[in-house]
Motif scaffolding. Sequence first.
Motif, PDB file in Angstrom:
ATOM      1  N   ARG A   1      47.087  60.563  41.137  1.00 28.75           N
ATOM      2  CA  ARG A   1      47.514  60.600  39.922  1.00 28.75           C
ATOM      3  C   ARG A   1      46.594  60.262  38.395  1.00 28.75           C
ATOM      4  O   ARG A   1      45.867  59.372  38.817  1.00 28.75           O
ATOM      5  N   ASP A   2      46.907  61.074  37.274  1.00 28.46           N
ATOM      6  CA  ASP A   2      46.069  60.437  36.329  1.00 28.46           C
ATOM      7  C   ASP A   2      46.642  59.035  35.983  1.00 28.46           C
ATOM      8  O   ASP A   2      47.797  58.889  35.934  1.00 28.46           O
ATOM      9  N   GLY A   3      45.674  58.257  35.677  1.00 26.89           N
ATOM     10  CA  GLY A   3      45.990  56.909  35.360  1.00 26.89           C
ATOM     11  C   GLY A   3      46.463  55.878  36.285  1.00 26.89           C
ATOM     12  O   GLY A   3      46.760  54.755  35.971  1.00 26.89           O
ATOM     13  N   ALA A   4      46.131  56.229  37.734  1.00 24.51           N
ATOM     14  CA  ALA A   4      46.820  55.534  38.647  1.00 24.51           C
ATOM     15  C   ALA A   4      45.644  54.240  39.009  1.00 24.51           C
ATOM     16  O   ALA A   4      46.201  53.227  39.924  1.00 24.51           O
ATOM     17  N   ASP A   5      44.578  54.378  38.332  1.00 24.21           N
ATOM     18  CA  ASP A   5      43.534  53.084  38.823  1.00 24.21           C
ATOM     19  C   ASP A   5      43.531  52.190  37.702  1.00 24.21           C
ATOM     20  O   ASP A   5      43.812  52.445  36.769  1.00 24.21           O
ATOM     21  N   ILE A   6      43.144  50.939  38.082  1.00 24.60           N
ATOM     22  CA  ILE A   6      42.956  50.028  37.276  1.00 24.60           C
ATOM     23  C   ILE A   6      41.364  49.980  36.613  1.00 24.60           C
ATOM     24  O   ILE A   6      40.322  49.914  37.546  1.00 24.60           O
ATOM     25  N   LYS A   7      41.174  50.263  35.457  1.00 18.50           N
ATOM     26  CA  LYS A   7      39.796  50.344  34.905  1.00 18.50           C
ATOM     27  C   LYS A   7      39.344  48.827  34.586  1.00 18.50           C
ATOM     28  O   LYS A   7      39.927  48.095  33.963  1.00 18.50           O
ATOM     29  N   ILE A   8      38.090  48.603  34.877  1.00 17.09           N
ATOM     30  CA  ILE A   8      37.519  47.109  34.717  1.00 17.09           C
ATOM     31  C   ILE A   8      35.986  47.157  34.041  1.00 17.09           C
ATOM     32  O   ILE A   8      35.481  48.197  34.142  1.00 17.09           O
TER      33      ILE A   8
ATOM     34  N   TYR B   1      31.312  35.113  36.620  1.00 20.02           N
ATOM     35  CA  TYR B   1      31.589  36.464  36.182  1.00 20.02           C
ATOM     36  C   TYR B   1      33.082  36.413  35.389  1.00 20.02           C
ATOM     37  O   TYR B   1      33.885  35.377  35.602  1.00 20.02           O
ATOM     38  N   THR B   2      33.070  37.401  34.462  1.00 21.88           N
ATOM     39  CA  THR B   2      33.968  37.741  33.709  1.00 21.88           C
ATOM     40  C   THR B   2      34.477  39.017  33.859  1.00 21.88           C
ATOM     41  O   THR B   2      33.606  40.100  33.730  1.00 21.88           O
ATOM     42  N   VAL B   3      35.819  39.166  34.210  1.00 22.67           N
ATOM     43  CA  VAL B   3      36.312  40.640  34.558  1.00 22.67           C
ATOM     44  C   VAL B   3      37.522  40.783  33.456  1.00 22.67           C
ATOM     45  O   VAL B   3      38.476  40.087  33.481  1.00 22.67           O
ATOM     46  N   LYS B   4      37.425  42.180  32.815  1.00 22.56           N
ATOM     47  CA  LYS B   4      38.396  42.403  32.008  1.00 22.56           C
ATOM     48  C   LYS B   4      38.884  43.785  32.668  1.00 22.56           C
ATOM     49  O   LYS B   4      38.235  44.682  32.738  1.00 22.56           O
TER      50      LYS B   4
ATOM     51  N   GLU C   1      38.849  36.572  48.051  1.00 22.17           N
ATOM     52  CA  GLU C   1      38.071  36.177  49.409  1.00 22.17           C
ATOM     53  C   GLU C   1      36.773  36.124  49.511  1.00 22.17           C
ATOM     54  O   GLU C   1      36.136  37.431  49.583  1.00 22.17           O
ATOM     55  N   GLY C   2      36.190  35.168  49.333  1.00 22.66           N
ATOM     56  CA  GLY C   2      34.655  34.949  49.192  1.00 22.66           C
ATOM     57  C   GLY C   2      34.136  35.713  48.071  1.00 22.66           C
ATOM     58  O   GLY C   2      34.505  35.294  46.735  1.00 22.66           O
ATOM     59  N   ASN C   3      33.487  36.827  47.977  1.00 27.17           N
ATOM     60  CA  ASN C   3      32.809  37.713  46.876  1.00 27.17           C
ATOM     61  C   ASN C   3      33.737  38.810  46.745  1.00 27.17           C
ATOM     62  O   ASN C   3      33.533  39.803  46.108  1.00 27.17           O
ATOM     63  N   TYR C   4      34.676  39.017  47.341  1.00 27.12           N
ATOM     64  CA  TYR C   4      35.693  40.367  47.307  1.00 27.12           C
ATOM     65  C   TYR C   4      36.966  39.969  46.491  1.00 27.12           C
ATOM     66  O   TYR C   4      37.620  38.901  46.443  1.00 27.12           O
ATOM     67  N   VAL C   5      37.117  40.710  45.373  1.00 26.87           N
ATOM     68  CA  VAL C   5      38.540  40.330  44.379  1.00 26.87           C
ATOM     69  C   VAL C   5      39.206  41.613  44.605  1.00 26.87           C
ATOM     70  O   VAL C   5      38.930  42.773  44.191  1.00 26.87           O
ATOM     71  N   ALA C   6      40.587  41.433  44.580  1.00 28.24           N
ATOM     72  CA  ALA C   6      41.547  42.761  44.761  1.00 28.24           C
ATOM     73  C   ALA C   6      42.496  42.285  43.450  1.00 28.24           C
ATOM     74  O   ALA C   6      43.144  41.331  43.414  1.00 28.24           O
ATOM     75  N   ILE C   7      42.967  43.086  42.764  1.00 28.75           N
ATOM     76  CA  ILE C   7      43.885  43.269  41.640  1.00 28.75           C
ATOM     77  C   ILE C   7      44.987  44.234  42.065  1.00 28.75           C
ATOM     78  O   ILE C   7      44.627  45.401  42.288  1.00 28.75           O
ATOM     79  N   SER C   8      46.159  43.989  41.712  1.00 32.40           N
ATOM     80  CA  SER C   8      47.317  45.012  41.928  1.00 32.40           C
ATOM     81  C   SER C   8      48.337  44.837  41.264  1.00 32.40           C
ATOM     82  O   SER C   8      48.342  43.548  40.707  1.00 32.40           O
TER      83      SER C   8
END
Length: 144
Positions: free
Chosen positions: A35-42, A51-54, A70-77
Amino acid sequence: MSALTRFDRLEDLMADPFSDLFRRVMRRTDLPALRDGADIKIDVSETDERYTVKAEVPGAKKEDLRVQIEGNYVAISAEVKDEKETKDGERVLTRERYYGSMARGFTLACEVDDKNSAAVFKDGVLTLTLPKRAQAKGSVLQIS
């Protein structure tokens, strides 16, 4: 006017009837990845220390966000809930805003110190400050 349609001059000049049909079908599907807009833009930036994540999470509330490191993996939901508020006699002509689950995961070059990380959510933007974990310095072995 019975329905609103988006007008794009370039797209209309190069219109293909099958691509338009495909776009309309995918827009109505319940699969978030399609779907359109279903992802989080970073946006990710880096200094020597952190690191700075927006991350743009429009329509979400602070309590509906989750960040996992987890270590070097970042998950945003996030879960964006549809708050229906219609008045008597009112009908919806078009609906383009996204409601449902969103998720984004990415890997960074260095491991993150999750104990000293911070998250701030303001005006639909989640800002993560992720300090880099101190790397163990290598040593040179003397050969005898």
